[in-house]
Design a protein around this motif. Structure first.
Motif, PDB file in Angstrom:
ATOM      1  N   GLU A  58      -2.372   0.159  13.157  1.00 23.23           N
ATOM      2  CA  GLU A  58      -3.717   0.205  12.859  1.00 23.23           C
ATOM      3  C   GLU A  58      -4.226   1.259  11.725  1.00 23.23           C
ATOM      4  O   GLU A  58      -5.005   1.807  11.049  1.00 23.23           O
ATOM      5  N   THR A  92       2.802   1.895   3.677  1.00 17.48           N
ATOM      6  CA  THR A  92       2.689   0.210   3.610  1.00 17.48           C
ATOM      7  C   THR A  92       3.228  -0.492   3.002  1.00 17.48           C
ATOM      8  O   THR A  92       3.511  -1.870   3.492  1.00 17.48           O
ATOM      9  N   HIS A 103      -3.935   2.947   2.621  1.00 14.72           N
ATOM     10  CA  HIS A 103      -3.718   2.016   3.086  1.00 14.72           C
ATOM     11  C   HIS A 103      -4.517   0.927   3.029  1.00 14.72           C
ATOM     12  O   HIS A 103      -5.357   1.167   3.335  1.00 14.72           O
ATOM     13  N   SER A 104      -3.912  -0.256   3.165  1.00 16.64           N
ATOM     14  CA  SER A 104      -4.707  -1.635   3.125  1.00 16.64           C
ATOM     15  C   SER A 104      -4.000  -2.513   3.434  1.00 16.64           C
ATOM     16  O   SER A 104      -3.562  -2.483   2.973  1.00 16.64           O
ATOM     17  N   PRO A 105      -5.180  -3.457   3.748  1.00 19.36           N
ATOM     18  CA  PRO A 105      -4.416  -4.980   4.094  1.00 19.36           C
ATOM     19  C   PRO A 105      -4.344  -5.379   2.873  1.00 19.36           C
ATOM     20  O   PRO A 105      -3.378  -6.275   2.851  1.00 19.36           O
ATOM     21  N   GLN A 109      -4.535   0.248   8.650  1.00 21.29           N
ATOM     22  CA  GLN A 109      -6.405  -0.832   8.062  1.00 21.29           C
ATOM     23  C   GLN A 109      -7.249  -0.368   7.303  1.00 21.29           C
ATOM     24  O   GLN A 109      -8.141  -0.758   7.542  1.00 21.29           O
ATOM     25  N   THR A 110      -7.184   1.385   6.984  1.00 23.07           N
ATOM     26  CA  THR A 110      -7.991   1.625   6.126  1.00 23.07           C
ATOM     27  C   THR A 110      -8.018   1.439   5.094  1.00 23.07           C
ATOM     28  O   THR A 110      -6.992   1.108   4.172  1.00 23.07           O
TER      29      THR A 110
END
Length: 343
Positions: free
Chosen positions: A33, A47, A4-6, A36-37
């Motif tokens: 949240e 995602t 997961h990643s913004p 967010q990692t």
């Protein structure tokens, strides 16, 4: 392997709607949240699901000026939108597929299930000759937006209506291409997909939430409208987001505030039988659509999409980590559907 990643979200949404629009949209929405990692070369189904919802939300605001004005107010006040769910409408003909698409809601089950969604509940919409299904995400049921997919039962209408519906919807094309199918296979096989493949596939997924049949003639549109405003809406708008829904703390207070601003919000708030779900909405913004009328083409204002608000009460006892009443209500839904009855 679940990444997961913004940055993943930004890359995916930008592939569908452009860099600037992606930045603005993701800055507007509440991002779970759990997303967010930082990650690596793979995109998780959660995602991708959030990216899909973000792109569809952006598309809805482009069609719904009233909703866009409200969201602009939220941005200026430094707030964010918590996207609760998006809704779309599908058609089930009396027999067989809908053109090249699987019948009814199954056209979207094939997209949503590999992304981690499952049918959480069924909602009869008897007054509308429809059935609604709530698709909830397995990984993040409370944080990721749900999909409310309704299905119009053509066989419950008159023979004349059925004939027109077959003509309008029976030649629907399938928007999925080889790239989208490869991404679906990847998510179904391991819950993740290569970022590059996912970025190529997302615009195809977004486009699937559109109209893939030919525009109806004015005569056909009016024949559908006479028996079902919902069928007439699908005839012009297809499977676009019928509405997107903002989860707010106090829907009654929000409705009063929007009414004072002169915005066209529903006269009253819909309350579920359980009391745990309260909903209201802006009336649908009208859109111009062209219709063939004999040897000429005419332009008509018809109902487009709209923006909805929902307040969900806490559950007395949390279930599988879910603390809110995530259900829907047949009465609420049928009341909200009236937002697209007229333009």
């Amino acid at each position: 392997m679940s990444d997961h990643s913004p940055d993943h979200l930004q890359a995916l949404v930008a592939a569908a709607i452009g860099v600037a629009a992606a930045h603005e949209t993701l800055d507007t929405l509440v991002i779970p949240e759990a997303l967010q990692t930082n990650g690596g070369p793979f995109v998780s189904r959660a995602t991708f699901a959030m990216a899909l919802n973000a792109a569809l939300f952006h598309g809805l605001l482009a069609r719904v000026p009233t909703g866009a004005a409200y969201v602009d107010d939220v941005r200026r006040a430094g707030g964010k939108v918590l996207l609760d769910h998006g809704a779309l409408r599908t058609v089930r003909l009396p027999a067989g597929p809908t053109g090249d698409l699987p019948p009814g809601y199954l056209a979207f089950t094939r997209l949503l299930e590999p992304l981690g969604y499952e049918v959480a509940d069924l909602y009869p919409l008897e007054r509308l000759m429809m059935t609604g299904r709530a698709f909830r995400h397995r990984d993040l049921p409370e944080a990721l937006p749900q999909f409310f997919v309704s299905e119009l039962h053509v066989d419950r209408f008159s023979p004349a209506f059925q004939k027109v519906a077959e003509h309008v919807f029976g030649r629907t094309r399938d928007p999925l291409d080889a790239t989208a199918r490869a991404a679906l296979e990847a998510f179904a096989g391991g819950d993740v997909c290569d970022l590059r493949l996912a970025a190529k596939a997302l615009p195809v997924f977004v486009a699937a939430f559109g109209r893939w049949h030919a525009p109806p003639s004015l005569l056909a549109y009016e024949a559908l409208l006479a028996e079902s405003p919902e069928a007439a809406w699908i005839a012009t708008e297809g499977c676009a987001f019928n509405h997107a829904t903002d989860r707010v703390a106090d829907v009654e207070a929000l409705a009063d505030a929007q009414r004072r601003l002169g915005r066209p919000i529903k006269d009253h708030v819909e309350r579920s039988a359980s009391g745990g779900v309260r909903q209201t909405a802006f009336k649908a913004d009208p859109v111009e659509r062209m219709f063939a009328d004999g040897d000429r083409t005419v332009c008509r204002l018809v109902p487009g999409s709209f923006y909805e608000f929902i307040t969900r009460a806490p559950l007395a006892e949390p279930e599988d980590g879910v603390t809110l009443d995530l259900g829907f209500d047949s009465g609420n839904a049928q009341g909200i559907f009236k937002m697209t009855a007229t333009a």
